[in-house]
Scaffold this motif. Structure first.
Motif, short mmCIF file in Angstrom:
data_model
loop_
_atom_site.label_atom_id
_atom_site.label_comp_id
_atom_site.label_asym_id
_atom_site.label_seq_id
_atom_site.Cartn_x
_atom_site.Cartn_y
_atom_site.Cartn_z
N ARG A 1 0.86 -1.17 0.00
CA ARG A 1 0.00 0.00 0.00
C ARG A 1 0.91 1.23 0.00
NH1 ARG A 1 -5.27 1.52 0.99
NH2 ARG A 1 -5.62 3.36 2.29
N LEU A 2 0.78 2.06 -1.04
CA LEU A 2 1.69 3.17 -1.27
C LEU A 2 0.96 4.49 -1.29
CD1 LEU A 2 3.62 1.67 -4.35
CD2 LEU A 2 4.22 1.40 -1.94
N VAL A 3 1.71 5.56 -1.04
CA VAL A 3 1.26 6.91 -1.36
C VAL A 3 2.29 7.48 -2.33
CG1 VAL A 3 2.44 7.92 0.64
CG2 VAL A 3 0.57 9.17 -0.46
N PHE A 4 1.81 8.15 -3.36
CA PHE A 4 2.68 8.65 -4.44
C PHE A 4 2.60 10.16 -4.49
CE2 PHE A 4 3.59 10.02 -8.76
CZ PHE A 4 4.72 9.29 -9.08
N ALA A 5 3.75 10.81 -4.68
CA ALA A 5 3.79 12.27 -4.82
C ALA A 5 4.56 12.63 -6.08
CB ALA A 5 4.43 12.92 -3.61
N ILE B 1 -2.31 1.96 -4.63
CA ILE B 1 -1.99 3.38 -4.41
C ILE B 1 -3.10 3.99 -3.56
CG2 ILE B 1 -1.39 5.57 -5.48
CD1 ILE B 1 0.53 3.36 -6.23
N ALA B 2 -2.78 4.29 -2.31
CA ALA B 2 -3.80 4.82 -1.40
C ALA B 2 -4.21 6.22 -1.78
CB ALA B 2 -3.27 4.79 0.03
N ALA B 3 -3.26 7.03 -2.28
CA ALA B 3 -3.56 8.40 -2.71
C ALA B 3 -2.38 8.93 -3.51
CB ALA B 3 -3.85 9.31 -1.53
N VAL B 4 -2.67 9.92 -4.32
CA VAL B 4 -1.65 10.60 -5.12
C VAL B 4 -1.63 12.07 -4.71
CG1 VAL B 4 -0.98 11.33 -7.45
CG2 VAL B 4 -1.89 9.03 -7.08
N ILE B 5 -0.45 12.54 -4.31
CA ILE B 5 -0.28 13.94 -3.92
C ILE B 5 0.37 14.69 -5.09
CG2 ILE B 5 0.72 15.53 -2.23
CD1 ILE B 5 1.02 13.10 -0.35
N THR B 6 -0.19 15.83 -5.43
CA THR B 6 0.35 16.61 -6.54
C THR B 6 0.12 18.09 -6.29
OG1 THR B 6 0.40 16.77 -8.97
CG2 THR B 6 -1.76 16.58 -7.94
N ARG B 7 0.80 18.92 -7.06
CA ARG B 7 0.64 20.36 -6.89
C ARG B 7 -0.74 20.81 -7.39
NH1 ARG B 7 4.67 23.22 -4.28
NH2 ARG B 7 4.43 24.94 -5.75
N GLY C 1 -8.34 6.22 -11.64
CA GLY C 1 -9.33 6.12 -10.58
C GLY C 1 -8.74 6.19 -9.18
N LEU C 2 -7.65 6.95 -9.03
CA LEU C 2 -6.97 7.05 -7.75
C LEU C 2 -7.34 8.34 -7.03
CD1 LEU C 2 -3.41 5.93 -8.94
CD2 LEU C 2 -5.17 4.52 -7.83
N PRO C 3 -7.45 8.31 -5.70
CA PRO C 3 -7.72 9.54 -4.95
C PRO C 3 -6.56 10.53 -5.11
CG PRO C 3 -8.03 7.58 -3.58
CD PRO C 3 -7.36 7.11 -4.83
N VAL C 4 -6.89 11.81 -5.24
CA VAL C 4 -5.88 12.84 -5.47
C VAL C 4 -5.93 13.88 -4.35
CG1 VAL C 4 -5.09 14.69 -7.01
CG2 VAL C 4 -5.96 12.54 -7.97
N ILE C 5 -4.76 14.21 -3.81
CA ILE C 5 -4.61 15.28 -2.84
C ILE C 5 -3.80 16.38 -3.51
CG2 ILE C 5 -3.64 15.96 -0.61
CD1 ILE C 5 -3.87 12.98 0.23
N LYS C 6 -4.41 17.55 -3.68
CA LYS C 6 -3.70 18.67 -4.31
C LYS C 6 -3.21 19.61 -3.21
CE LYS C 6 -6.25 18.40 -8.66
NZ LYS C 6 -7.08 19.09 -9.67
N ALA C 7 -1.89 19.80 -3.18
CA ALA C 7 -1.31 20.59 -2.10
C ALA C 7 -0.11 21.37 -2.61
CB ALA C 7 -0.88 19.68 -0.95
N ALA C 8 -0.06 22.66 -2.27
CA ALA C 8 1.08 23.49 -2.64
C ALA C 8 2.27 23.24 -1.73
CB ALA C 8 0.69 24.97 -2.58
N ARG C 9 2.00 22.79 -0.50
CA ARG C 9 3.06 22.48 0.46
C ARG C 9 2.72 21.18 1.18
NH1 ARG C 9 3.73 25.30 4.72
NH2 ARG C 9 1.64 26.20 4.78
N ARG D 1 -1.11 10.07 7.14
CA ARG D 1 -1.15 9.18 8.30
C ARG D 1 -2.44 8.36 8.31
NH1 ARG D 1 0.11 12.63 11.95
NH2 ARG D 1 2.29 12.00 12.19
N ALA D 2 -3.53 8.98 7.94
CA ALA D 2 -4.82 8.29 7.94
C ALA D 2 -4.90 7.20 6.87
CB ALA D 2 -5.95 9.30 7.76
N LEU D 3 -4.07 7.31 5.85
CA LEU D 3 -4.11 6.34 4.75
C LEU D 3 -3.49 5.01 5.14
CD1 LEU D 3 -3.01 8.70 1.82
CD2 LEU D 3 -5.32 7.82 2.25
N GLY D 4 -2.57 5.02 6.10
CA GLY D 4 -1.94 3.78 6.53
C GLY D 4 -1.03 3.16 5.48
N ALA D 5 -0.39 3.98 4.66
CA ALA D 5 0.49 3.47 3.61
C ALA D 5 1.79 2.96 4.22
CB ALA D 5 0.78 4.57 2.60
N ALA D 6 2.35 1.92 3.62
CA ALA D 6 3.61 1.36 4.09
C ALA D 6 4.80 2.14 3.57
CB ALA D 6 3.72 -0.11 3.66
N LEU D 7 4.66 2.75 2.41
CA LEU D 7 5.79 3.41 1.76
C LEU D 7 5.31 4.61 0.95
CD1 LEU D 7 8.90 3.22 0.94
CD2 LEU D 7 8.09 1.93 -1.06
#
Length: 307
Positions: free
Chosen positions: A2-6, A25-31, A55-63, A73-79
């Motif tokens: 279970r991963l999180v990708f940025a 892929i628990a979530a994808v973080i992008t600008r 079809g992956l959840p996306v978190i858009k964040a400038a920082r 932390r809530a996603l519980g990703a291993a890496l």
């Protein structure tokens, strides 16, 4: 696993797609969406577009701040896996996934730590490019390396083309490292050798010094194309050089900066042999063929770049 990708730019998409095919892929973080083009249209990042297609959840964040840390932390990703996100991962986010973060970097570390490794390598005339996957730490690109791979890049490749090639090899290498981490066989080793730095390019980095030897002129053109772009001055105005190549062997010898019209190009003298420019963009105008631009000059007889 279970991963999180940025990641943000197109160069990160091959790795995202490769990981999504083999792992969760628990979530994808992008600008966040950014204004692009002359009309400044608000456009999502290539990684955001790819994540939505998958079809992956996306978190858009400038920082990557406390709010993002709590989401991860809530996603519980291993890496966590990061590829050219465009921001710094700090504690406590750095150690929030159980196995921390790994980073795909487009150089053979410790050479070219920083934001523009491929561009700086091309400008320097490096004979070899490559990719590395390392454990992310607080210091800039200084973590232990899981794997590195030299990558063959065409001799005439500009930075964008080189990055496309490296992105594909990097995706494969990252997939191998994640598999090793998942089965517990991954081994990271300290970087060896003296580091060199690759800071982000500025507009000034694109200025061509026509007194330099051809090899240095061509290397700079390749490294700064397409961004921030190679350029020279003509009558005090900036002329962008969009496409160039070595001049034919039978080309006339020209003094540095001197321009000479050819059939399908404009030759510009360097400290040694000329550069053949085939596409340009004059100040205040759109891109055009260099030969057409040359024919449109009122004073076509004594034009010198850099003036």
């Amino acid at each position: 696993m279970r991963l999180v990708f940025a990641g943000t730019p197109a160069v990160a998409v091959p790795t995202l797609r490769a990981l999504a095919a083999e792992h969760e892929i628990a979530a994808v973080i992008t600008r966040p969406d950014a204004p692009l083009g002359r009309k400044r249209v608000l456009t999502e990042s290539p990684v955001a577009a790819a994540a939505e297609q998958l079809g992956l959840p996306v978190i858009k964040a400038a920082r990557l701040d406390d709010a993002v840390t709590e989401q991860v932390r809530a996603l519980g990703a291993a890496l966590g896996v990061i590829v050219a996100y465009g921001g710094i991962v700090r504690e406590p986010l750095l150690s929030t996934p159980a196995k921390g973060w790994i980073n795909l970097h487009f150089s053979l570390l410790p050479r070219w730590r920083g934001a523009a490794p491929v561009q700086r390598a091309l400008i320097a005339g490096d004979a070899e490019l490559g990719v590395a996957v390392f454990q992310l730490v607080a210091a800039l690109d200084a973590g232990d390396v899981f794997a590195m791979r030299p990558v063959a890049v065409p001799d005439d490749a500009t930075a964008d083309v080189a990055l496309e090639v490296l992105a594909k090899d990097g995706a494969s290498l990252t997939l191998d490292v994640v598999a090793d981490i998942a089965d517990g066989t991954a081994l990271a080793r300290p970087q060896e050798g003296d580091p060199t730095l690759a800071p982000k390019l500025t507009l000034d980095d694109g200025a061509i010094d026509w007194n330099a030897p051809f090899e240095q002129v061509y290397a700079r053109y390749r490294g700064v194309t397409p961004e921030p772009g190679a350029h020279t001055t003509l009558g005090g105005a900036r002329l962008k050089i969009l496409h160039a190549a070595p001049a034919p062997a039978d080309s006339p010898q020209l003094d540095p900066g001197t321009m000479h019209g050819a059939k399908a190009a404009v030759l510009i003298g360097t400290g040694t042999t000329p550069l053949a420019v085939t596409r340009v963009q004059p100040a205040g105008k759109g891109p055009m063929g260099a030969a057409d631009w040359w024919r449109g000059l009122r004073d076509g007889g004594s034009v010198r770049a850099g003036s």
